[in-house]
Design an enzyme around this catalytic site. Structure first.
Site, PDB file in Angstrom:
ATOM      1  N   LYS A 189       0.854  -1.196   0.000  1.00 17.78           N
ATOM      2  CA  LYS A 189       0.000   0.000   0.000  1.00 17.78           C
ATOM      3  C   LYS A 189       0.885   1.239   0.000  1.00 17.78           C
ATOM      4  O   LYS A 189       1.475   1.603   1.012  1.00 17.78           O
ATOM      5  CB  LYS A 189      -0.896   0.041   1.244  1.00 17.78           C
ATOM      6  CG  LYS A 189      -1.977   1.117   1.109  1.00 17.78           C
ATOM      7  CD  LYS A 189      -2.634   1.487   2.411  1.00 17.78           C
ATOM      8  CE  LYS A 189      -1.980   2.647   3.113  1.00 17.78           C
ATOM      9  NZ  LYS A 189      -1.932   3.904   2.351  1.00 17.78           N
ATOM     10  N   GLY A 242       7.181   5.366   7.525  1.00 18.01           N
ATOM     11  CA  GLY A 242       6.280   6.505   7.691  1.00 18.01           C
ATOM     12  C   GLY A 242       6.582   7.217   8.998  1.00 18.01           C
ATOM     13  O   GLY A 242       7.700   7.122   9.526  1.00 18.01           O
ATOM     14  N   SER A 243       5.581   7.911   9.521  1.00 15.23           N
ATOM     15  CA  SER A 243       5.800   8.710  10.730  1.00 15.23           C
ATOM     16  C   SER A 243       5.916   7.818  11.962  1.00 15.23           C
ATOM     17  O   SER A 243       5.402   6.694  11.991  1.00 15.23           O
ATOM     18  CB  SER A 243       4.633   9.682  10.900  1.00 15.23           C
ATOM     19  OG  SER A 243       3.438   8.944  11.047  1.00 15.23           O
ATOM     20  N   THR A 244       6.546   8.365  12.986  1.00 16.20           N
ATOM     21  CA  THR A 244       6.693   7.616  14.240  1.00 16.20           C
ATOM     22  C   THR A 244       5.321   7.338  14.853  1.00 16.20           C
ATOM     23  O   THR A 244       5.084   6.249  15.390  1.00 16.20           O
ATOM     24  CB  THR A 244       7.609   8.407  15.196  1.00 16.20           C
ATOM     25  OG1 THR A 244       8.917   8.428  14.603  1.00 16.20           O
ATOM     26  CG2 THR A 244       7.694   7.771  16.571  1.00 16.20           C
ATOM     27  N   VAL A 246       2.377   6.816  13.370  1.00 19.10           N
ATOM     28  CA  VAL A 246       1.694   5.693  12.706  1.00 19.10           C
ATOM     29  C   VAL A 246       2.511   4.403  12.888  1.00 19.10           C
ATOM     30  O   VAL A 246       1.940   3.319  12.994  1.00 19.10           O
ATOM     31  CB  VAL A 246       1.417   6.002  11.215  1.00 19.10           C
ATOM     32  CG1 VAL A 246       0.747   4.823  10.534  1.00 19.10           C
ATOM     33  CG2 VAL A 246       0.516   7.232  11.088  1.00 19.10           C
ATOM     34  N   GLY A 247       3.821   4.528  12.986  1.00 13.13           N
ATOM     35  CA  GLY A 247       4.658   3.356  13.259  1.00 13.13           C
ATOM     36  C   GLY A 247       4.268   2.711  14.580  1.00 13.13           C
ATOM     37  O   GLY A 247       4.185   1.482  14.705  1.00 13.13           O
ATOM     38  N   GLU A 264      10.624   1.947   9.677  1.00 11.93           N
ATOM     39  CA  GLU A 264      11.538   3.038   9.302  1.00 11.93           C
ATOM     40  C   GLU A 264      10.763   4.331   9.536  1.00 11.93           C
ATOM     41  O   GLU A 264       9.824   4.624   8.787  1.00 11.93           O
ATOM     42  CB  GLU A 264      11.920   2.924   7.821  1.00 11.93           C
ATOM     43  CG  GLU A 264      12.746   1.710   7.479  1.00 11.93           C
ATOM     44  CD  GLU A 264      14.165   1.791   8.012  1.00 11.93           C
ATOM     45  OE1 GLU A 264      14.640   2.913   8.286  1.00 11.93           O
ATOM     46  OE2 GLU A 264      14.780   0.738   8.173  1.00 11.93           O
ATOM     47  N   CYS A 298      13.214  11.961   5.779  1.00 12.14           N
ATOM     48  CA  CYS A 298      13.476  11.393   7.118  1.00 12.14           C
ATOM     49  C   CYS A 298      14.905  11.696   7.552  1.00 12.14           C
ATOM     50  O   CYS A 298      15.187  11.857   8.723  1.00 12.14           O
ATOM     51  CB  CYS A 298      13.229   9.892   7.112  1.00 12.14           C
ATOM     52  SG  CYS A 298      14.212   9.025   5.883  1.00 12.14           S
ATOM     53  N   GLU A 396      10.175  16.682  14.354  1.00 14.49           N
ATOM     54  CA  GLU A 396      10.410  16.612  12.915  1.00 14.49           C
ATOM     55  C   GLU A 396       9.468  17.602  12.221  1.00 14.49           C
ATOM     56  O   GLU A 396       8.259  17.386  12.191  1.00 14.49           O
ATOM     57  CB  GLU A 396      10.111  15.179  12.449  1.00 14.49           C
ATOM     58  CG  GLU A 396      10.518  14.913  11.037  1.00 14.49           C
ATOM     59  CD  GLU A 396      10.152  13.504  10.593  1.00 14.49           C
ATOM     60  OE1 GLU A 396       9.013  13.063  10.862  1.00 14.49           O
ATOM     61  OE2 GLU A 396      10.991  12.852   9.958  1.00 14.49           O
TER      62      GLU A 396
HETATM   63  P1  NAD Z   1       2.431   8.547   7.549  1.00 11.96           P
HETATM   64  O1  NAD Z   1       2.865   7.802   8.763  1.00 11.96           O
HETATM   65  O2  NAD Z   1       1.352   9.538   7.674  1.00 11.96           O
HETATM   66  O3  NAD Z   1       1.968   7.519   6.403  1.00 11.96           O
HETATM   67  C1  NAD Z   1       2.805   6.468   5.959  1.00 11.96           C
HETATM   68  C2  NAD Z   1       1.938   5.368   5.386  1.00 11.96           C
HETATM   69  O4  NAD Z   1       1.162   4.809   6.439  1.00 11.96           O
HETATM   70  C3  NAD Z   1       0.943   5.831   4.312  1.00 11.96           C
HETATM   71  O5  NAD Z   1       0.839   4.843   3.302  1.00 11.96           O
HETATM   72  C4  NAD Z   1      -0.353   5.933   5.101  1.00 11.96           C
HETATM   73  O6  NAD Z   1      -1.522   5.785   4.308  1.00 11.96           O
HETATM   74  C5  NAD Z   1      -0.203   4.763   6.056  1.00 11.96           C
HETATM   75  N1  NAD Z   1      -1.033   4.822   7.262  1.00 11.96           N
HETATM   76  C6  NAD Z   1      -1.592   5.917   7.840  1.00 11.96           C
HETATM   77  N2  NAD Z   1      -2.329   5.534   8.918  1.00 11.96           N
HETATM   78  C7  NAD Z   1      -2.194   4.199   9.029  1.00 11.96           C
HETATM   79  C8  NAD Z   1      -2.703   3.226   9.929  1.00 11.96           C
HETATM   80  N3  NAD Z   1      -3.517   3.560  10.924  1.00 11.96           N
HETATM   81  N4  NAD Z   1      -2.354   1.928   9.753  1.00 11.96           N
HETATM   82  C9  NAD Z   1      -1.523   1.567   8.751  1.00 11.96           C
HETATM   83  N5  NAD Z   1      -1.045   2.436   7.841  1.00 11.96           N
HETATM   84  C10 NAD Z   1      -1.361   3.739   7.978  1.00 11.96           C
HETATM   85  O7  NAD Z   1       3.773   9.186   6.942  1.00 11.96           O
HETATM   86  P2  NAD Z   1       3.898  10.133   5.679  1.00 11.96           P
HETATM   87  O8  NAD Z   1       3.369  11.483   6.065  1.00 11.96           O
HETATM   88  O9  NAD Z   1       3.389   9.459   4.477  1.00 11.96           O
HETATM   89  O10 NAD Z   1       5.504  10.204   5.536  1.00 11.96           O
HETATM   90  C11 NAD Z   1       6.304  11.054   6.264  1.00 11.96           C
HETATM   91  C12 NAD Z   1       6.946  10.332   7.438  1.00 11.96           C
HETATM   92  O11 NAD Z   1       7.658   9.196   6.976  1.00 11.96           O
HETATM   93  C13 NAD Z   1       7.969  11.201   8.147  1.00 11.96           C
HETATM   94  O12 NAD Z   1       7.820  11.055   9.531  1.00 11.96           O
HETATM   95  C14 NAD Z   1       9.304  10.612   7.688  1.00 11.96           C
HETATM   96  O13 NAD Z   1      10.373  10.821   8.568  1.00 11.96           O
HETATM   97  C15 NAD Z   1       8.961   9.164   7.559  1.00 11.96           C
HETATM   98  N6  NAD Z   1       9.924   8.499   6.676  1.00 11.96           N
HETATM   99  C16 NAD Z   1      10.866   7.673   7.221  1.00 11.96           C
HETATM  100  C17 NAD Z   1      11.817   7.069   6.401  1.00 11.96           C
HETATM  101  C18 NAD Z   1      12.877   6.164   6.949  1.00 11.96           C
HETATM  102  O14 NAD Z   1      13.462   5.422   6.174  1.00 11.96           O
HETATM  103  N7  NAD Z   1      13.141   6.179   8.238  1.00 11.96           N
HETATM  104  C19 NAD Z   1      11.798   7.317   5.032  1.00 11.96           C
HETATM  105  C20 NAD Z   1      10.817   8.167   4.519  1.00 11.96           C
HETATM  106  C21 NAD Z   1       9.864   8.749   5.352  1.00 11.96           C
END
Ligand code: NAD
Length: 502
Positions: A189, A242-244, A246-247, A264, A298, A396
């Site tokens: 996804k 993604g974000s911490t 949502v992680g 990540e 990131c 961030e």
């Molecule tokens: P996000 O966490 O908002 O979304 C990431 C993904 O998670 C998207 O596909 C989103 O639809 C999905 N998502 C959202 N809610 C969810 C849920 N409840 N359950 C499962 N999946 C869900 O992040 P973003 O705004 O897309 O990206 C930016 C963030 O990603 C920043 O914090 C950035 O630091 C991080 N990032 C980290 C790395 C790394 O390698 N460490 C690389 C790129 C981006």
């Protein structure tokens, strides 16, 4: 004055329609709903994706499960899988202009940068293909006459892969080819803001010979689709970037069925600079580290920790170079900084800058929001006089905003660097080997760059300490991450009886 490049005419942009890929078929969602993407650079509709529901996500997971349990993919030799991944890499290279364009227009990233990322992605797919042939376990022939041990590496099963919007094609490439190399099947996804290039990857993989159901690609919101992908009992592992915040949610969801989780997440990456550094080199790296990808990165070097003796001069030189950075239309090949991903995200970045300014920080290079007549843009913005308790020192911002802090001693620099919840990457600049090594050992981050910043290659593992993530991607162990270990404990000759003496 930052050079601003006007976006090209709206009429040049075409709307592209996408379906989702489930069990080898391109299909509409169960409810026929769609998600529309406006180009952040032009504010006009450029992509329309079918929007998956919970039922679609369940269908995709069932297809991946069936392909893993009964299909040919996990049973193929590593060599066969490797050849298919190599073919995929070739096809990605062939279609890289189309893929780069999609990332540029959906994510607002400069087209020249997107082309570079595509080159990097091809390299990663080839690296994963090489690892596919080299996945092996261990054998123990030293356990005594009657015992031999073999440790197998088996594909873990169905993997949910969830990716963000800031590097749409590159990040799926840090996960999927390694999962495929191991023999796993996947439900992918991408972010609902930038799904185009990942959907195109589906076409490429089918053409390369990946069997039906092995890779399923669905588009949808995290709340509806992501939640199913992280909690469904038929999923064995979740690989999330993604974000911490949502992680954390991902880990909670996955905990109900004890899935393996790879995360990540975000970063607040410091660059620590000593007076004996090559400052010309550093200033270029500071500008690159902070403004690359509009700071929506990131790994952004969003915190400078400068020795107090050089802070004023270095900050002025960074501001001077930043003013020359070309901000504007991502489709212009000379653009270095493109658009901000959404209007809401721009507001969030602006709120950080306003709060810092009200808190006494000097906005020493007030790039700020740019009005180019369409889309949303922000020029490089430098905040000096930041102290470590401020939000812009710890959180961030994920935009073109650079926080400048100062230090007097090496210990103080390390304390400041470690005084945040994140630990993704850091940089140190000094011509003294001991200084670099001390920082390298004591700063708690997954990557430490010494006299450089944001370099990367598939051979080197990448990932974060603390709230920047869990696990590592890339590197020679990247395929092992998508495996389970199985022990075969074998007996040779007659056993010593437990109940009946022999
Ligand atoms: P996000 O966490 O908002 O979304 C990431 C993904 O998670 C998207 O596909 C989103 O639809 C999905 N998502 C959202 N809610 C969810 C849920 N409840 N359950 C499962 N999946 C869900 O992040 P973003 O705004 O897309 O990206 C930016 C963030 O990603 C920043 O914090 C950035 O630091 C991080 N990032 C980290 C790395 C790394 O390698 N460490 C690389 C790129 C981006």
């Amino acid at each position: 004055m930052t050079i601003q490049i006007r976006p090209q005419a709206i009429s040049d942009l075409k709307v592209r329609e996408f379906q989702m890929l489930i069990d080898g078929q391109w299909t509409a969602g169960a409810e026929g709903k769609t998600i529309e993407r406006l180009a952040p650079s032009h504010g006009v509709l450029v992509s329309r994706y079918q929007s998956a529901t919970k039922a679609d996500a369940e269908r995709a997971i069932a297809a991946a499960r069936k392909a893993f349990d009964f299909g040919p993919w996990p049973k193929m030799t590593g060599g066969e899988r490797s050849n298919i991944l190599l073919k995929a890499a070739d096809l990605i290279a062939q279609r890289s202009d189309e893929l780069a364009y999609l990332d540029a227009i959906e994510a607002g990233k400069p087209i020249s940068q997107c082309r570079g990322e595509l080159g990097g992605a091809v390299d990663i797919w080839r690296y994963a293909a090489a690892l596919a042939r080299n996945l092996h376990g261990e054998s123990y022939n030293t356990l005594g006459e009657g015992t031999m041990g073999v440790v197998l590496r088996e594909a873990i099963g169905v993997v949910s892969i969830i990716t963000p919007w800031n590097f749409p094609f590159l990040i799926v490439g840090q996960k999927l080819p390694f999962a495929l190399a191991a023999g796993c099947t996947a439900v992918v996804k991408p972010s609902e803001l930038t799904s185009g290039s990942t959907l195109l990857l589906g076409e490429i993989l089918m053409e390369a010979g990946v069997p039906e159901g092995v890779v399923n690609i669905i588009v949808g919101t995290g709340a509806e689709v992501g939640a199913v992908m992280t909690s469904h009992p038929d999923v064995d592992m979740v690989s999330f970037t993604g974000s911490t915040a949502v992680g954390r949610l991902t880990m909670t969801n996955a905990a109900q069925t004890l899935k393996k989780v790879s995360l990540e997440l975000g970063g607040k990456n410091p660059q620590i600079v000593f007076p004996d550094a090559n400052l010309d080199e550093f200033i270029d790296a500071a500008v690159f580290g902070a403004w690359f990808n509009a700071g929506e990165c990131c790994n952004a070097g969003s915190r400078l920790i400068l020795h107090k003796d050089i802070a004023r001069d270095v900050t002025a030189r960074i501001a001077e170079l930043s003013a020359k950075v070309k901000v504007g239309d991502p489709l212009d090949p000379s653009t270095q900084v493109g658009a901000i991903i959404t209007p809401q995200h721009l507001e969030k970045i602006e709120a950080y800058v306003s709060a810092a300014s009200e808190g006494g920080v000097t906005v020493s290079h007030a790039g700020g929001t740019l009005d180019l007549g369409m889309g949303q843009y922000m020029a490089p913005t430098i905040l000096s006089g930041v102290t470590r308790d401020m939000a812009v020192a710890k959180e961030e911002v994920f935009g073109p905003v650079l926080s400048v802090l100062t230090f007097e001693t090496l210990d103080e620099a390390i304390q400041i660097a470690n005084a945040v919840d994140y630990g993704l990457s850091a940089g140190v600049w000094s011509s003294n080997f001991d200084t670099c090594m001390t920082i390298g050992r004591r700063v708690r981050a997954g990557t430490i760059w010494m006299n450089t910043f944001m370099d990367g290659t598939p051979e080197l593992p990448f990932g974060g300490y603390r709230q920047s993530g869990l696990g590592r991607e890339l590197g020679k162990h990247a395929v092992e991450d998508y495996t389970e270990t199985k022990t075969l404990n074998m007996h040779i000759g007659s056993r010593t009886g437990w109940w009946m003496p022999r």
